[in-house]
Write a protein that holds these residues in place. Structure first.
Motif, PDB file in Angstrom:
ATOM      1  N   GLU A  80      41.871 -40.722   6.863  1.00 21.42           N
ATOM      2  CA  GLU A  80      40.637 -41.341   7.370  1.00 21.42           C
ATOM      3  C   GLU A  80      39.527 -41.066   6.370  1.00 21.42           C
ATOM      4  O   GLU A  80      39.736 -40.315   5.408  1.00 21.42           O
ATOM      5  N   THR A  82      36.017 -40.186   7.019  1.00 20.51           N
ATOM      6  CA  THR A  82      34.803 -39.429   7.349  1.00 20.51           C
ATOM      7  C   THR A  82      34.772 -38.058   6.660  1.00 20.51           C
ATOM      8  O   THR A  82      33.761 -37.690   6.047  1.00 20.51           O
ATOM      9  N   GLU A 113      52.795 -43.141  10.901  1.00 21.11           N
ATOM     10  CA  GLU A 113      52.919 -43.609  12.289  1.00 21.11           C
ATOM     11  C   GLU A 113      54.213 -44.363  12.454  1.00 21.11           C
ATOM     12  O   GLU A 113      54.864 -44.729  11.477  1.00 21.11           O
ATOM     13  N   TYR A 120      50.141 -49.363  10.879  1.00 20.59           N
ATOM     14  CA  TYR A 120      50.820 -49.250   9.591  1.00 20.59           C
ATOM     15  C   TYR A 120      50.708 -47.830   9.047  1.00 20.59           C
ATOM     16  O   TYR A 120      49.887 -47.038   9.500  1.00 20.59           O
ATOM     17  N   GLU A 129      28.846 -44.171   7.347  1.00 24.66           N
ATOM     18  CA  GLU A 129      28.479 -42.835   7.804  1.00 24.66           C
ATOM     19  C   GLU A 129      26.982 -42.652   7.555  1.00 24.66           C
ATOM     20  O   GLU A 129      26.507 -42.923   6.452  1.00 24.66           O
ATOM     21  N   ARG A 256      38.632 -40.940  21.898  1.00 27.37           N
ATOM     22  CA  ARG A 256      38.921 -41.057  20.464  1.00 27.37           C
ATOM     23  C   ARG A 256      40.006 -40.078  20.012  1.00 27.37           C
ATOM     24  O   ARG A 256      40.223 -39.048  20.610  1.00 27.37           O
ATOM     25  N   TYR A 260      36.656 -34.306  15.760  1.00 28.18           N
ATOM     26  CA  TYR A 260      35.344 -33.835  15.308  1.00 28.18           C
ATOM     27  C   TYR A 260      34.164 -34.421  16.074  1.00 28.18           C
ATOM     28  O   TYR A 260      33.027 -34.107  15.793  1.00 28.18           O
ATOM     29  N   TYR A 261      34.433 -35.287  17.040  1.00 24.52           N
ATOM     30  CA  TYR A 261      33.317 -35.982  17.677  1.00 24.52           C
ATOM     31  C   TYR A 261      32.528 -35.092  18.635  1.00 24.52           C
ATOM     32  O   TYR A 261      33.059 -34.191  19.266  1.00 24.52           O
ATOM     33  N   ALA A 278      42.281 -51.766  19.348  1.00 24.32           N
ATOM     34  CA  ALA A 278      41.062 -51.186  18.774  1.00 24.32           C
ATOM     35  C   ALA A 278      40.824 -51.743  17.375  1.00 24.32           C
ATOM     36  O   ALA A 278      41.593 -51.502  16.458  1.00 24.32           O
TER      37      ALA A 278
HETATM   38  P1  HAM Z   1      40.065 -44.370  13.779  1.00 18.99           P
HETATM   39  O1  HAM Z   1      39.783 -44.905  15.150  1.00 18.99           O
HETATM   40  O2  HAM Z   1      41.182 -43.385  13.665  1.00 18.99           O
HETATM   41  O3  HAM Z   1      38.713 -43.711  13.287  1.00 18.99           O
HETATM   42  O4  HAM Z   1      40.331 -45.552  12.771  1.00 18.99           O
HETATM   43  C1  HAM Z   1      39.409 -46.610  12.633  1.00 18.99           C
HETATM   44  C2  HAM Z   1      40.091 -47.957  12.775  1.00 18.99           C
HETATM   45  O5  HAM Z   1      41.128 -48.061  11.791  1.00 18.99           O
HETATM   46  C3  HAM Z   1      40.815 -48.192  14.101  1.00 18.99           C
HETATM   47  O6  HAM Z   1      39.923 -48.663  15.088  1.00 18.99           O
HETATM   48  C4  HAM Z   1      41.832 -49.254  13.714  1.00 18.99           C
HETATM   49  O7  HAM Z   1      41.228 -50.548  13.705  1.00 18.99           O
HETATM   50  C5  HAM Z   1      42.186 -48.874  12.281  1.00 18.99           C
HETATM   51  N1  HAM Z   1      43.448 -48.118  12.240  1.00 18.99           N
HETATM   52  C6  HAM Z   1      43.645 -46.815  12.534  1.00 18.99           C
HETATM   53  N2  HAM Z   1      44.938 -46.475  12.345  1.00 18.99           N
HETATM   54  C7  HAM Z   1      45.580 -47.586  11.935  1.00 18.99           C
HETATM   55  C8  HAM Z   1      46.928 -47.884  11.552  1.00 18.99           C
HETATM   56  N3  HAM Z   1      47.872 -46.962  11.560  1.00 18.99           N
HETATM   57  N4  HAM Z   1      47.228 -49.148  11.161  1.00 18.99           N
HETATM   58  C9  HAM Z   1      46.278 -50.111  11.125  1.00 18.99           C
HETATM   59  N5  HAM Z   1      44.990 -49.887  11.464  1.00 18.99           N
HETATM   60  C10 HAM Z   1      44.633 -48.640  11.865  1.00 18.99           C
HETATM   61  C11 HAM Z   1      38.533 -43.092  12.093  1.00 18.99           C
HETATM   62  O8  HAM Z   1      39.343 -43.089  11.201  1.00 18.99           O
HETATM   63  C12 HAM Z   1      37.170 -42.446  11.949  1.00 18.99           C
HETATM   64  N6  HAM Z   1      37.083 -41.837  10.628  1.00 18.99           N
HETATM   65  C13 HAM Z   1      36.057 -43.443  12.182  1.00 18.99           C
HETATM   66  C14 HAM Z   1      34.707 -42.837  12.047  1.00 18.99           C
HETATM   67  C15 HAM Z   1      33.866 -42.995  10.991  1.00 18.99           C
HETATM   68  N7  HAM Z   1      34.130 -42.019  12.897  1.00 18.99           N
HETATM   69  C16 HAM Z   1      32.936 -41.647  12.422  1.00 18.99           C
HETATM   70  N8  HAM Z   1      32.796 -42.216  11.284  1.00 18.99           N
END
Ligand code: HAM
Length: 420
Positions: A80, A82, A113, A120, A129, A256, A260-261, A278
């Protein structure tokens, strides 16, 4: 034959129009809101994620791609965006700038995953951010940005869900209440939830298993356990969103997947039902930078999954602008003409005209077939006679009209004509 690793995919040329569309909308949005681009490496010290995203979350416990390099250092492909941004904020002293520091990124993320539609092992995120300000107006700004982003893409019919999960002062009481609620039902919980009960009780609330969902339905709500500061903060966020006329729903079971939230969390869901609905999500993470060794730095952000966005654009048949094609194809007959064709192509490109050149020793018919398939507006043909008379044949591919013009006048002849 090698294939792309499971859960990853190639983005082929015919798909690039979607990517450019989404990336341009993201960049424009960030410009409108004053967010500047940052690019972190795709791998980081493993500890950054184990410490920050926290053990007890699926992302860290089961899904991380860990590498040990030749020096023995343990690295992880970023799951991710952040934590890397926070690391960069501290490393480069961005806390010395006027706060909040507003940043955005478009970057790959790696999670081991179980691959399925919309999930994916490598996906791409557009994330923002805003670091260094506790003002609930900043939560509203980021939520509004997420909302505007999906609207600007032409993706109607998404929902914005928000919740507050409190802070380190008030959350323990809520976790206690949650555990008390769940403990009589332990036998009915799925194996994952049995682990969550001890490791990460908040995550009990978003289990998709029907028998766990039943228990979640009557679970206590986090907003009833907020301290005064968190309650006021959440009320202000809602007031601001209402003032901005942004539709939202308070969803008591939104927690979520990352640890860390603090306070505000939110998620954007597409209309399609299911685990992959999502499109994006985010929230506040007021303690994260402090956990990394910095001063208290309240922050908020969100990220959206680009693959999921593109599949929604496709499903809804949203038209995206086609990528520009070559304006001119240059065909030749014979070695001598080839050299002239190469020189002409080079000259036209220096004059900003997009040219695709024939290669090899295809017949003129074969070259014309290629030009047709490419869909260029014009084809220039150079043969032996043209070399001698310093002319070319210019063919308008739409009308089929063909004329001989001096080679030196090609630029003038093409002036004002439109690329396909
Ligand atoms: P997250 O919800 O884990 O948040 O990922 C953000 C978005 O990435 C998800 O809503 C989804 O659309 C996409 N996503 C996550 N995993 C997958 C996957 N395996 N395959 C395809 N799409 C995926 C974060 O990563 C946090 N860092 C968001 C954040 C930024 N919070 C604060 N700042």
């Amino acid at each position: 034959m090698y294939k792309a690793p499971r859960g990853t995919s190639d983005i082929l040329p015919h798909e690039q129009g979607y990517w450019r569309y989404v990336e341009e909308k993201a960049a424009l949005l960030c410009q409108l809101y004053g967010y500047q681009r940052i690019t972190a490496p795709v791998f980081e010290d493993l500890g950054l994620f184990t410490r920050i995203v926290a053990e007890g979350t699926d992302i860290v416990d089961k899904e991380m791609y860990v590498i040990r390099d030749r020096s023995g250092q343990k690295l992880a492909l970023s799951p991710e965006g952040t934590a890397p941004v926070c690391r960069a904020y501290l490393e480069h002293g961005l806390y010395n700038l006027p706060q909040p520091v507003r940043l955005y990124y478009i970057a790959p993320a790696f999670r081991y995953e179980r691959p399925q539609a919309g999930r994916y092992r490598q996906h791409h995120q557009f994330g923002v951010e805003a670091l260094g300000d506790a003002d609930p107006a900043l939560d509203a700004e980021v939520i509004e940005m997420a909302n505007q982003f999906f609207l600007s893409l032409g993706l109607p019919g998404f929902s914005m869900q928000i919740n507050s999960i409190g802070c380190r002062a008030c959350r323990p009481k809520y976790i206690e209440a949650l555990k008390q609620h769940y403990s009589p039902y332990m036998a009915h919980l799925c194996p994952d939830c049995k682990v969550r009960f001890t490791k990460n009780p908040l995550r009990l609330l978003d289990c998709k298993n029907p028998s766990c969902q039943k228990v979640a339905e009557t679970a206590p709500k986090s907003i009833h356990y907020l301290c005064n500061e968190c309650r006021t903060h959440f009320e202000s966020v809602q007031e601001y969103l209402t003032a901005l006329e942004l539709p939202f729903q308070v969803s008591h079971r939104l927690v979520r997947g990352l640890d860390y939230y603090t306070r505000t969390v939110f998620e954007i869901q597409s209309q399609e039902e299911g685990a992959q609905s999502a499109l994006g999500g985010g929230g506040r993470y007021d303690d994260l930078i402090e956990q990394l060794g910095g001063k208290p730095t309240p922050s908020v952000g969100f990220a959206a999954g680009i693959e999921r966005i593109i599949s929604s654009l496709r499903a809804r048949k949203v038209d995206v602008p086609a990528l520009p094609k070559s304006h001119v194809f240059i065909a030749y007959v014979g070695e001598e003409a080839k050299l002239e064709a190469m020189k002409l192509a080079s000259r036209l490109r220096r004059g900003q005209i997009a040219v695709m050149e024939a290669t090899g020793s295809k017949s003129l018919k074969g070259q014309m077939r290629q030009a047709n398939a490419l869909g260029t507006s014009y084809t220039i043909i150079v043969g032996k006679a043209e070399v001698q008379s310093k002319t070319v044949i210019l063919r308008d591919m739409k009308s089929g009209e063909q004329k001989s013009i001096p080679s030196a006048e090609v630029e003038t002849a093409l002036k004002g004509t439109e690329s396909p």
